[in-house]
Design an enzyme around this catalytic site. Structure first.
Site, mmCIF file in Angstrom:
data_model
loop_
_atom_site.group_PDB
_atom_site.id
_atom_site.type_symbol
_atom_site.label_atom_id
_atom_site.label_comp_id
_atom_site.label_asym_id
_atom_site.label_seq_id
_atom_site.Cartn_x
_atom_site.Cartn_y
_atom_site.Cartn_z
ATOM 1 N N HIS A 168 6.321 17.541 2.467
ATOM 2 C CA HIS A 168 7.464 17.261 1.818
ATOM 3 C C HIS A 168 8.558 16.489 2.723
ATOM 4 C CE1 HIS A 168 6.413 19.511 -2.311
ATOM 5 N NE2 HIS A 168 5.393 19.790 -0.884
ATOM 6 N N ASP A 380 15.393 10.539 4.065
ATOM 7 C CA ASP A 380 14.309 11.667 2.629
ATOM 8 C C ASP A 380 12.621 11.202 2.898
ATOM 9 O OD1 ASP A 380 14.730 13.692 1.404
ATOM 10 O OD2 ASP A 380 16.312 13.273 0.439
#
Ligand code: F6P
Length: 493
Positions: A168, A380
């Site tokens: 992720h 991110d």
């Protein structure tokens, strides 16, 4: 359809003790949980994970928390030492900062690696206990990169036909990854999965670059959408699968009367102001101080913004036991104090700052009520706040200012105002641009972004990952592949 077994460090809730035999159940925050939860609710399956407390798991509280889940929950217990060395330690003081390109924040404490392997072994045991031959085993995120290796060391992986993994968070470029003391051991462990999924093309590129540089006995074979690495007589597929959100659920929630009324109340609290939303877990990768500095620069430079905008900055508590997170919060507190001290008038304060969690309606209210979302992580994996904001703009209005280093930028660049989160001046310009943007442009940009977020939603993400997984040959080779060599340091790592 094979049974789906999801394995992640986080379960969708955290238990917390409030006294003897008294427990609270708090929904877990973050991208992983908000993506996986609707999928398991939709398909059913099993979720193996940690309920967020150290020590023995209170069975009654667990049963209560999982009663209406719609899928089976298998908890994994961590002792206090394991929580400290595996979760806070290797996962969040080594891998997390390194993979976000912040190597100066790393604490390469040697004992952490041992704890990491031990806890990954525990997860492997949990999979063995509840797995069957045809299960689709889907392991998630940076806490559990050693699980397939642990399964193969137990020589049971041949009974589990598909071992797959999704990261992720970002995967760093070689020059940064090379600083990891266990670089080769970690890559070898990852190559024990059959399918490796990353958020973006950038992450796939970085991963393959590291494989080429570090693993001399691995071959990267093709350059199609799904790449193939040959390693120890096995084929490992590697691809990018940008994670999405449950678009319809967000859109539907945002149209509810209660959210509409609360959003209206939020807007009238700040009459004549455009509302800018900053919403992040407390994390140094989120770029909150840089964002506050940009907001301060914009107020200094552009008088029309003074009295014309309010930044609502919500910081959700997270990993509060790690000292660096404390220092980071102090920095944010000081900057907010400085900005409000300098610019507030008797009728206007530029920053509304909240350090707390939001419930779902509160979240939707802020998405609906704010004119601009200011999402500027230093790096991110994806950033689902950006996508959730778009889904909730039911009037097709609103501006998204987005970091070029968020994975979401790859999909949203046609509509977002992209910024370099290290460039405070550029971010200040972006605030003014968003503030002045006419309705037509706002709407055109938002429609483009919404289309992408709608089409590439979380169910599309799961389907594309499972489809890629279904290409894995489940026939057991006549001659069993060599069992992965047990973890052993080499002169390279
Ligand atoms: O992908 C990163 C992640 O694991 C996400 O689930 C979420 O954004 C966050 O980290 C949650 O952090 P933690 O599990 O440490 O509270």
């Amino acid at each position: 359809m094979n049974r789906l077994i999801v394995v992640s460090n986080r379960l969708p809730f955290a238990l917390d003790s409030t006294g003897e035999d008294l427990w609270t159940v708090t929904p877990a925050v973050g991208g992983l949980v908000s993506a996986i939860e609707p999928v398991l609710r939709d398909r059913g399956g099993t979720w193996i994970g940690w309920p967020g407390i150290a020590g023995e798991i209170p069975q009654e509280a667990l049963a209560e928390a999982t009663r209406n889940a719609g899928y089976k929950v298998v908890p994994v217990a961590l002792s206090e030492i394991e929580r400290d060395e595996f979760y806070y330690g290797y996962s969040n003081e080594v891998i997390w900062p390194l993979f976000h390109d912040l190597q100066n924040f790393c604490n390469f404490e040697p004992a952490y690696w041992q704890a990491y392997k031990e806890v990954n072994n525990r997860y492997a045991d949990a999979i063995i206990r509840c797995g069957q031959a045809d299960d689709f085993v889907w392991v998630h995120d940076y806490h559990l990169m050693y699980v397939a290796q642990a399964l193969r060391e137990r020589a049971v992986s041949k009974n589990l036909s598909r071992l797959t993994f999704f990261l992720h968070i970002p995967f760093p470029p070689y020059d940064i990854f090379a600083k990891l003391p266990q670089q080769q051991r970690l890559l070898r462990a990852l190559l024990q999965f059959d399918l490796l999924g990353f958020q973006t093309r950038r992450d796939v590129r970085n991963f393959l670059q590291c494989v080429r540089r570090v693993m001399s006995d691995a071959n990267v074979l093709s350059r199609s959408e799904l790449q193939v690495v040959r390693f120890e007589h096995r084929k490992i597929r590697v691809g990018h699968f940008p994670i999405g959100i449950d678009f319809d659920a967000f859109e539907k929630g945002a149209t509810s009367d209660s959210v509409e009324q609360r959003a209206q109340r939020l807007r009238v609290t700040f009459p004549g102001c455009q509302l800018i939303l900053g919403l992040d877990r407390l994390d140094y990768s989120k770029g909150i101080p840089e964002r506050l500095r940009a907001f301060r620069a914009a107020l200094e430079r552009d008088p029309e913004l003074r009295g014309g905008v309010v930044l609502i900055q919500i910081v959700v508590p997270s990993r509060v036991q790690i000292p660096r997170y404390h220092e980071f919060k102090d920095r944010i507190d000081r900057l907010v104090g400085d900005i409000n001290g300098r610019f507030s008038t008797s009728t206007w304060s530029p920053v509304q700052y909240h350090f707390r969690s939001l419930d779902r309606d509160d979240l939707l209210t802020h998405y609906r009520g704010c004119d601009i979302a200011f999402v500027t992580p230093l790096k991110d994996g994806m950033n689902l706040v950006a996508k959730e904001y778009c889904a909730c703009r039911i009037d097709n209005d609103g501006v998204l200012i987005l970091s070029q280093f968020a994975g979401a930028a790859e999909q949203l660049k046609s509509g977002a105002v992209l910024v370099n989160p290290y460039d405070v001046e550029q971010m200040a310009d972006a605030i003014l641009k968003a503030f002045r943007m006419n309705h037509r442009e706002r709407s055109a940009r938002m429609k483009r972004m919404k289309r992408g977020v709608h089409n590439e939603n979380v169910f599309w993400w799961v389907d594309s990952f499972l489809r890629a997984g279904s290409q894995i040959s489940t026939a057991h080779p006549r001659q069993a592949p060599p069992v992965a060599r047990p973890d052993r340091p080499t002169r390279f790592d």
